[in-house]
Design an enzyme around this catalytic site. Structure first.
Site, PDB file in Angstrom:
ATOM      1  N   ARG A 152      48.574  39.639  38.192  1.00  0.00           N
ATOM      2  CA  ARG A 152      47.686  38.566  37.727  1.00  0.00           C
ATOM      3  C   ARG A 152      46.835  38.971  36.529  1.00  0.00           C
ATOM      4  O   ARG A 152      45.894  38.285  36.172  1.00  0.00           O
ATOM      5  CB  ARG A 152      46.760  38.139  38.869  1.00  0.00           C
ATOM      6  CG  ARG A 152      47.476  37.449  40.018  1.00  0.00           C
ATOM      7  CD  ARG A 152      46.526  36.510  40.758  1.00  0.00           C
ATOM      8  NE  ARG A 152      45.280  37.165  41.109  1.00  0.00           N
ATOM      9  CZ  ARG A 152      45.035  37.724  42.286  1.00  0.00           C
ATOM     10  NH1 ARG A 152      45.960  37.705  43.211  1.00  0.00           N
ATOM     11  NH2 ARG A 152      43.886  38.285  42.544  1.00  0.00           N
TER      12      ARG A 152
ATOM     13  N   ARG B 125      45.699  37.346  26.858  1.00  0.00           N
ATOM     14  CA  ARG B 125      45.470  36.130  26.086  1.00  0.00           C
ATOM     15  C   ARG B 125      45.648  36.366  24.595  1.00  0.00           C
ATOM     16  O   ARG B 125      45.131  37.349  24.071  1.00  0.00           O
ATOM     17  CB  ARG B 125      44.047  35.623  26.322  1.00  0.00           C
ATOM     18  CG  ARG B 125      43.758  35.380  27.781  1.00  0.00           C
ATOM     19  CD  ARG B 125      42.423  34.709  27.971  1.00  0.00           C
ATOM     20  NE  ARG B 125      42.131  34.671  29.398  1.00  0.00           N
ATOM     21  CZ  ARG B 125      40.973  34.996  29.922  1.00  0.00           C
ATOM     22  NH1 ARG B 125      39.984  35.382  29.137  1.00  0.00           N
ATOM     23  NH2 ARG B 125      40.783  34.924  31.217  1.00  0.00           N
TER      24      ARG B 125
ATOM     25  N   ARG C 103      40.361  51.293  50.770  1.00  0.00           N
ATOM     26  CA  ARG C 103      39.732  52.123  49.742  1.00  0.00           C
ATOM     27  C   ARG C 103      38.233  51.927  49.910  1.00  0.00           C
ATOM     28  O   ARG C 103      37.769  50.826  50.238  1.00  0.00           O
ATOM     29  CB  ARG C 103      40.152  51.692  48.340  1.00  0.00           C
ATOM     30  CG  ARG C 103      41.590  51.974  48.019  1.00  0.00           C
ATOM     31  CD  ARG C 103      41.925  53.460  48.001  1.00  0.00           C
ATOM     32  NE  ARG C 103      41.329  54.145  46.841  1.00  0.00           N
ATOM     33  CZ  ARG C 103      41.286  55.450  46.692  1.00  0.00           C
ATOM     34  NH1 ARG C 103      41.754  56.246  47.626  1.00  0.00           N
ATOM     35  NH2 ARG C 103      40.756  55.995  45.617  1.00  0.00           N
TER      36      ARG C 103
ATOM     37  N   ARG D 167      33.543  52.724  36.920  1.00  0.00           N
ATOM     38  CA  ARG D 167      32.765  51.853  36.036  1.00  0.00           C
ATOM     39  C   ARG D 167      31.280  52.069  36.253  1.00  0.00           C
ATOM     40  O   ARG D 167      30.859  52.658  37.249  1.00  0.00           O
ATOM     41  CB  ARG D 167      33.128  50.381  36.236  1.00  0.00           C
ATOM     42  CG  ARG D 167      32.832  49.833  37.617  1.00  0.00           C
ATOM     43  CD  ARG D 167      33.198  48.357  37.696  1.00  0.00           C
ATOM     44  NE  ARG D 167      32.911  47.811  39.017  1.00  0.00           N
ATOM     45  CZ  ARG D 167      33.019  46.540  39.331  1.00  0.00           C
ATOM     46  NH1 ARG D 167      33.401  45.664  38.437  1.00  0.00           N
ATOM     47  NH2 ARG D 167      32.740  46.104  40.551  1.00  0.00           N
TER      48      ARG D 167
ATOM     49  N   GLU E  62      30.188  53.858  39.879  1.00  0.00           N
ATOM     50  CA  GLU E  62      31.059  53.611  41.029  1.00  0.00           C
ATOM     51  C   GLU E  62      32.168  54.667  41.079  1.00  0.00           C
ATOM     52  O   GLU E  62      32.847  54.904  40.085  1.00  0.00           O
ATOM     53  CB  GLU E  62      31.696  52.225  40.942  1.00  0.00           C
ATOM     54  CG  GLU E  62      30.694  51.114  41.095  1.00  0.00           C
ATOM     55  CD  GLU E  62      31.340  49.733  41.184  1.00  0.00           C
ATOM     56  OE1 GLU E  62      32.577  49.646  41.377  1.00  0.00           O
ATOM     57  OE2 GLU E  62      30.604  48.745  41.045  1.00  0.00           O
TER      58      GLU E  62
ATOM     59  N   TYR F 237      41.924  40.879  51.208  1.00  0.00           N
ATOM     60  CA  TYR F 237      41.074  41.011  50.026  1.00  0.00           C
ATOM     61  C   TYR F 237      40.692  39.605  49.566  1.00  0.00           C
ATOM     62  O   TYR F 237      41.463  38.914  48.928  1.00  0.00           O
ATOM     63  CB  TYR F 237      41.799  41.782  48.912  1.00  0.00           C
ATOM     64  CG  TYR F 237      40.932  41.945  47.680  1.00  0.00           C
ATOM     65  CD1 TYR F 237      39.720  42.613  47.772  1.00  0.00           C
ATOM     66  CD2 TYR F 237      41.307  41.411  46.455  1.00  0.00           C
ATOM     67  CE1 TYR F 237      38.908  42.760  46.666  1.00  0.00           C
ATOM     68  CE2 TYR F 237      40.499  41.557  45.341  1.00  0.00           C
ATOM     69  CZ  TYR F 237      39.304  42.229  45.457  1.00  0.00           C
ATOM     70  OH  TYR F 237      38.495  42.356  44.358  1.00  0.00           O
TER      71      TYR F 237
ATOM     72  N   ASP G 293      38.185  36.831  47.645  1.00  0.00           N
ATOM     73  CA  ASP G 293      37.090  36.496  46.737  1.00  0.00           C
ATOM     74  C   ASP G 293      36.085  35.645  47.517  1.00  0.00           C
ATOM     75  O   ASP G 293      36.437  35.028  48.530  1.00  0.00           O
ATOM     76  CB  ASP G 293      37.610  35.709  45.525  1.00  0.00           C
ATOM     77  CG  ASP G 293      38.242  36.637  44.481  1.00  0.00           C
ATOM     78  OD1 ASP G 293      37.857  37.812  44.435  1.00  0.00           O
ATOM     79  OD2 ASP G 293      39.121  36.169  43.729  1.00  0.00           O
TER      80      ASP G 293
END
Length: 369
Positions: free
Chosen positions: A169, A173, A246, A277, A303, A351, A353
């Site tokens: 995914r 662009r 994880r 990050r 992180e 997982y 959202d």
């Protein structure tokens, strides 16, 4: 006697409690942590709402979900536009014309498309792993600099050993659009997620610091039905083994300066930098407090991704064949528990959202209540 005992005060548990209470049912919410909100909990530090369990950026195309959640919070118009740092070179994420210009010096969409097309050719047939999938989408250069190191840190495995679907995914662009999610609705609740959860739970009995699994029989005896949002394998005392996750470790720092990196999220995509990050929390709310006053200090979180072990905080389910087969066993056991509803990221080993969790719990409430 309560109608529903809700185990966990994250999005799933809180919304179920709200909907059941609205229908006249008596609910008790318990949580083993000493705060509500699950992993979307935000804590105020020097006026900054710090996302304690990792950055949460709300985004959805689902009108029903948006209409529902905005009853409990006003959302700002934060747009997720992360930056990738590869050994000091900065690139736009998602991959767009800014990325291609920096990478190759090209300026037109035609040039970008041609460059990617040329580099894709090294993968023949259906991609067999994540490395081949990434190269077939964006070419070798972008894969090497912006995907490989980050992904291997994130999953603790070589890209050749990871399944192709993980990266299917990825947004690519041929425009100058830096909006990562491209969702119709996007933002952060003004005043933080904890305030939003408190609004959802308004008037509902909540007991914190209570571990359901430590005294299951006692809690089960207090309610007609249980809504369980903890780990499904823990509920069944790991009788078939541990599901894998994880985990993430955070190193937080309060800095006496107004600006550390100029962006909410910067991903470190080389393999050598140990963290994946850095989040600078104040930029989720444009560097200002709720009254619009500029914040003079800043809080950053580095992180570090790690392999989960019992006792760690579970974050991302490892959705490979082995774990899918193990979850199936637990799901069969769960289906036999007539008075227990298993929901949410841990209860369904999924997982999710945030908007998908809201859609899922609202659908469950329509069937149940």
């Amino acid at each position: 006697m309560y109608d529903y005992l809700i185990v966990g005060s994250g999005l799933y548990g809180s919304i179920f409690a709200r909907e059941a209470t609205n229908k006249g049912y008596k609910c008790l919410v318990i949580d083993k942590r000493d705060n509500v909100g699950g992993n979307i909990y935000t804590e105020k530090v020097e006026g900054i709402n710090v996302h304690k369990y990792g950055a949460h950026i709300f985004h959805t195309n689902n009108q029903k979900v948006w209409d529902y959640i905005t009853k409990f919070a006003t959302f700002n118009r934060f747009t997720n536009s992360p930056v990738a740092n590869y050994k000091g070179e900065l690139y736009s994420l998602p991959f767009n014309m800014y990325t291609f210009n920096k990478m190759w010096g090209i300026v037109t969409p035609e040039e970008a498309a041609a460059k990617i097309e040329e580099q894709r050719k090294e993968v023949n047939g259906e991609p067999k792993n994540l490395e081949e999938q990434a190269i077939s989408l964006v070419g070798r250069d972008i894969y090497e600099k912006l995907i490989k190191g980050y992904t291997e840190k994130q999953w603790g495995r070589d890209c050749k050993d990871l399944p192709a679907f993980i990266i299917k995914r990825i947004p690519v662009r041929l425009t100058f659009d830096n909006n990562y999610f491209n969702a119709l609705y996007q933002g952060i609740p003004v005043g933080g997620y904890t305030k939003m959860i408190e609004n959802i739970l308004d008037g509902i009995e909540v007991r914190l610091g209570e571990d359901y699994l430590m005294d299951k029989a006692k809690w089960d005896g207090m309610a007609k039905k249980v809504v369980y949002t903890g780990p499904i394998d823990a509920y069944f005392d790991y009788c078939s083994g541990y599901l894998e996750y994880r985990s993430v470790r955070f190193e937080n720092e309060l800095l006496d300066k107004p600006n550390f990196q100029g962006n909410a999220a910067v991903n470190y995509t080389d393999r050598e930098t140990p963290w994946t990050r850095i989040i600078e929390h104040k930029w989720f709310e444009f560097g200002k407090d709720e009254n619009g006053k500029k914040l003079e200090k800043t809080v950053i979180s580095r992180e570090f991704s790690s392999e989960w072990k019992p006792g760690d905080e579970p974050y991302y389910p490892v959705n490979d064949e082995k774990n899918a087969a193990l979850y199936k066993k637990y799901k069969e056991l769960a289906d036999k528990e007539e008075n227990v509803i298993f929901g949410g990221r841990l209860g369904e080993y999924k997982y999710y959202d945030m908007d998908a969790i809201i859609a899922s719990v609202l659908e469950r409430c329509e069937k149940e209540l």
